[in-house]
Design an enzyme around this catalytic site. Structure first.
Site, PDB file in Angstrom:
ATOM      1  N   HIS A 283      48.578  50.692 -87.699  1.00 22.54           N
ATOM      2  CA  HIS A 283      47.333  50.165 -87.140  1.00 22.54           C
ATOM      3  C   HIS A 283      47.583  49.191 -85.991  1.00 22.54           C
ATOM      4  CE1 HIS A 283      45.491  52.206 -90.501  1.00 22.54           C
ATOM      5  NE2 HIS A 283      44.355  52.087 -89.839  1.00 22.54           N
TER       6      HIS A 283
ATOM      7  N   TYR B 279      35.580  46.778 -85.964  1.00 24.59           N
ATOM      8  CA  TYR B 279      36.150  47.479 -87.113  1.00 24.59           C
ATOM      9  C   TYR B 279      37.340  46.670 -87.598  1.00 24.59           C
ATOM     10  CZ  TYR B 279      37.531  51.725 -89.770  1.00 24.59           C
ATOM     11  OH  TYR B 279      37.847  52.639 -90.744  1.00 24.59           O
TER      12      TYR B 279
ATOM     13  N   TRP C  78      44.649  61.767 -86.791  1.00 25.25           N
ATOM     14  CA  TRP C  78      44.910  60.472 -87.438  1.00 25.25           C
ATOM     15  C   TRP C  78      44.985  60.637 -88.961  1.00 25.25           C
ATOM     16  CZ3 TRP C  78      46.751  55.993 -85.951  1.00 25.25           C
ATOM     17  CH2 TRP C  78      46.642  54.898 -86.804  1.00 25.25           C
ATOM     18  N   TRP C  79      44.050  61.396 -89.519  1.00 22.02           N
ATOM     19  CA  TRP C  79      44.076  61.628 -90.963  1.00 22.02           C
ATOM     20  C   TRP C  79      45.388  62.281 -91.379  1.00 22.02           C
ATOM     21  CZ3 TRP C  79      38.628  64.082 -92.101  1.00 22.02           C
ATOM     22  CH2 TRP C  79      37.644  63.074 -92.082  1.00 22.02           C
TER      23      TRP C  79
ATOM     24  N   TYR D 282      51.552  50.979 -93.180  1.00 25.56           N
ATOM     25  CA  TYR D 282      50.126  51.045 -92.883  1.00 25.56           C
ATOM     26  C   TYR D 282      49.769  50.027 -91.799  1.00 25.56           C
ATOM     27  CZ  TYR D 282      45.095  51.326 -93.546  1.00 25.56           C
ATOM     28  OH  TYR D 282      43.745  51.501 -93.328  1.00 25.56           O
TER      29      TYR D 282
END
Length: 103
Positions: A22, A41, A76-77, A18
């Site tokens: 990112h 963000y 992306w999802w 993860y």
């Protein structure tokens, strides 16, 4: 400026992946977020629970809602689905958190 906070969950064995994904955020994803009024963000990981705490500062609620409909966000999802809890449409299971204090 509007503040948004929400909680998601990454699978316990996928913390490193993860974070890697990112750190290597697609440039077109970064650009799309900026174009949709995202000022800031941040995502934080609680390694003990695998919960993710996300905090965003946005310009406009309507632009924020439109992010989900973009082609890059849909990709992306799909990319993230194998490593975190998701809904049937591949969006992350997300729980909005109300602000209760600010200094």
């Amino acid at each position: 400026m509007i503040k948004k906070a929400f909680r998601m969950k990454v699978f316990p064995d996928q913390h490193a992946e993860y974070e890697k994904r990112h750190k290597e955020l697609w440039p077109e994803m970064r650009q799309m977020l900026k174009e949709h009024g995202v000022i800031s963000y941040s995502i934080f990981l609680d390694k003990e629970t695998s919960f993710l705490f996300a905090y965003a500062e946005i310009e406009n609620e309507e632009l924020w809602k439109q992010i989900t409909k973009t082609e890059i966000n849909q990709r992306w999802w799909e990319f993230m689905e194998p490593i975190m809890e998701t809904n049937p449409d591949k969006s992350p299971v997300s729980h909005e958190l109300p602000q209760v204090f600010e200094l």
